[in-house]
Design a protein around this motif. Structure first.
Motif, PDB file in Angstrom:
ATOM      1  N   ILE A   4      14.362 -25.275 -33.231  1.00 13.64           N
ATOM      2  CA  ILE A   4      13.669 -25.201 -34.514  1.00 13.64           C
ATOM      3  C   ILE A   4      12.600 -26.274 -34.520  1.00 13.64           C
ATOM      4  O   ILE A   4      12.884 -27.438 -34.217  1.00 13.64           O
ATOM      5  N   ILE A   5      11.386 -25.871 -34.886  1.00 14.59           N
ATOM      6  CA  ILE A   5      10.303 -26.833 -35.042  1.00 14.59           C
ATOM      7  C   ILE A   5       9.774 -26.700 -36.463  1.00 14.59           C
ATOM      8  O   ILE A   5       9.319 -25.624 -36.862  1.00 14.59           O
ATOM      9  N   VAL A   6       9.884 -27.776 -37.214  1.00 12.65           N
ATOM     10  CA  VAL A   6       9.375 -27.803 -38.581  1.00 12.65           C
ATOM     11  C   VAL A   6       7.977 -28.400 -38.515  1.00 12.65           C
ATOM     12  O   VAL A   6       7.808 -29.545 -38.120  1.00 12.65           O
ATOM     13  N   GLY A   7       6.986 -27.587 -38.877  1.00 12.47           N
ATOM     14  CA  GLY A   7       5.598 -28.024 -38.824  1.00 12.47           C
ATOM     15  C   GLY A   7       4.946 -27.888 -40.187  1.00 12.47           C
ATOM     16  O   GLY A   7       4.936 -26.800 -40.759  1.00 12.47           O
ATOM     17  N   ASN A  65       7.383 -23.362 -41.271  1.00 12.08           N
ATOM     18  CA  ASN A  65       6.139 -23.936 -41.783  1.00 12.08           C
ATOM     19  C   ASN A  65       6.134 -23.978 -43.299  1.00 12.08           C
ATOM     20  O   ASN A  65       6.851 -23.240 -43.956  1.00 12.08           O
ATOM     21  N   ASP A  66       5.287 -24.841 -43.834  1.00 12.88           N
ATOM     22  CA  ASP A  66       5.209 -24.986 -45.286  1.00 12.88           C
ATOM     23  C   ASP A  66       4.371 -23.906 -45.947  1.00 12.88           C
ATOM     24  O   ASP A  66       4.694 -23.451 -47.035  1.00 12.88           O
ATOM     25  N   LEU A  67       3.306 -23.458 -45.304  1.00 11.82           N
ATOM     26  CA  LEU A  67       2.326 -22.633 -45.991  1.00 11.82           C
ATOM     27  C   LEU A  67       1.724 -21.601 -45.054  1.00 11.82           C
ATOM     28  O   LEU A  67       1.166 -21.958 -44.011  1.00 11.82           O
ATOM     29  N   ARG A  68       1.833 -20.333 -45.427  1.00  9.52           N
ATOM     30  CA  ARG A  68       1.193 -19.284 -44.639  1.00  9.52           C
ATOM     31  C   ARG A  68      -0.321 -19.460 -44.721  1.00  9.52           C
ATOM     32  O   ARG A  68      -0.884 -19.660 -45.789  1.00  9.52           O
ATOM     33  N   THR A  90       7.580 -19.076 -43.219  1.00  5.90           N
ATOM     34  CA  THR A  90       6.868 -20.016 -44.071  1.00  5.90           C
ATOM     35  C   THR A  90       7.677 -20.288 -45.335  1.00  5.90           C
ATOM     36  O   THR A  90       8.635 -19.587 -45.641  1.00  5.90           O
ATOM     37  N   GLY A  91       7.264 -21.322 -46.053  1.00  7.31           N
ATOM     38  CA  GLY A  91       7.970 -21.690 -47.278  1.00  7.31           C
ATOM     39  C   GLY A  91       9.206 -22.524 -47.001  1.00  7.31           C
ATOM     40  O   GLY A  91      10.187 -22.470 -47.742  1.00  7.31           O
ATOM     41  N   VAL A  92       9.163 -23.311 -45.946  1.00  6.84           N
ATOM     42  CA  VAL A  92      10.340 -24.103 -45.562  1.00  6.84           C
ATOM     43  C   VAL A  92      10.840 -24.930 -46.746  1.00  6.84           C
ATOM     44  O   VAL A  92      10.058 -25.507 -47.498  1.00  6.84           O
ATOM     45  N   GLY A 118      18.615 -17.987 -46.346  1.00  8.03           N
ATOM     46  CA  GLY A 118      19.029 -19.353 -46.674  1.00  8.03           C
ATOM     47  C   GLY A 118      18.064 -20.033 -47.622  1.00  8.03           C
ATOM     48  O   GLY A 118      18.465 -20.721 -48.562  1.00  8.03           O
ATOM     49  N   GLY A 119      16.775 -19.823 -47.403  1.00  6.38           N
ATOM     50  CA  GLY A 119      15.770 -20.415 -48.278  1.00  6.38           C
ATOM     51  C   GLY A 119      15.800 -19.836 -49.670  1.00  6.38           C
ATOM     52  O   GLY A 119      15.706 -20.568 -50.665  1.00  6.38           O
ATOM     53  N   SER A 120      15.969 -18.525 -49.759  1.00  9.08           N
ATOM     54  CA  SER A 120      15.976 -17.894 -51.084  1.00  9.08           C
ATOM     55  C   SER A 120      17.266 -18.185 -51.842  1.00  9.08           C
ATOM     56  O   SER A 120      17.252 -18.315 -53.070  1.00  9.08           O
ATOM     57  N   GLU A 121      18.374 -18.323 -51.143  1.00 13.85           N
ATOM     58  CA  GLU A 121      19.647 -18.654 -51.793  1.00 13.85           C
ATOM     59  C   GLU A 121      19.617 -20.051 -52.408  1.00 13.85           C
ATOM     60  O   GLU A 121      20.359 -20.346 -53.330  1.00 13.85           O
TER      61      GLU A 121
END
Length: 142
Positions: A4-7, A65-68, A90-92, A118-121
């Motif tokens: 996993i790479i969070v950018g 990623n944070d933003l598409r 996107t939308g981490v 997981g993000g939406s929950e």
């Protein structure tokens, strides 16, 4: 094995991973890449490749990623276009990241679906009315 790479823009990626580590402990398969103002998409792609190398070149890589449409996303797209075992979400957010650090080694499409779930929950609306509503009392089966 997958990595996993969070950018993200700025140090958001570093800080969200630190928050995840407070809850879940350090995970060796999670790396961060920060986008500093003025860097090119090619420079960020180089940072991603360095992170992949640090991960030991895993078969699958999921970019969070944070933003598409932002530079970190666009740089990840350059790598995903070259490898069918890479993917982007996107939308981490923290619940998304926490859910992913406990994931099994699934195919990339399943990993993407699980990240989105997981993000939406982790999203929960609360209003004055909902927080002050009287709790329902369960009726007993007497």
């Amino acid at each position: 094995m997958f990595g996993i790479i969070v950018g993200t823009h700025g140090i958001f990626s570093t800080e969200i991973v630190k928050s995840c580590e407070m809850i879940c402990g350090k995970k060796d398969f999670v790396k961060t890449v920060t986008f500093v103002q003025g860097e090119s998409v090619d420079k960020i792609a180089e940072k991603y490749q360095a992170a992949i190398n640090e991960l030991g070149n895993p078969e699958k890589v999921l970019f969070l990623n944070d933003l598409r449409g932002g530079s970190p996303y666009n740089a990840a797209c350059k790598l995903v276009k070259k490898n069918p075992q890479y993917g982007i979400v996107t939308g981490v957010n923290l619940p998304m990241l926490i859910s992913m650090v406990y994931e099994d080694d699934a195919d990339i499409k399943t990993l993407i679906e699980k990240a989105i779930f997981g993000g939406s929950e982790g999203m929960y609306p609360a209003t004055y009315e909902s927080l002050n509503a009287p709790e329902e009392i369960a009726e007993s089966d007497e």
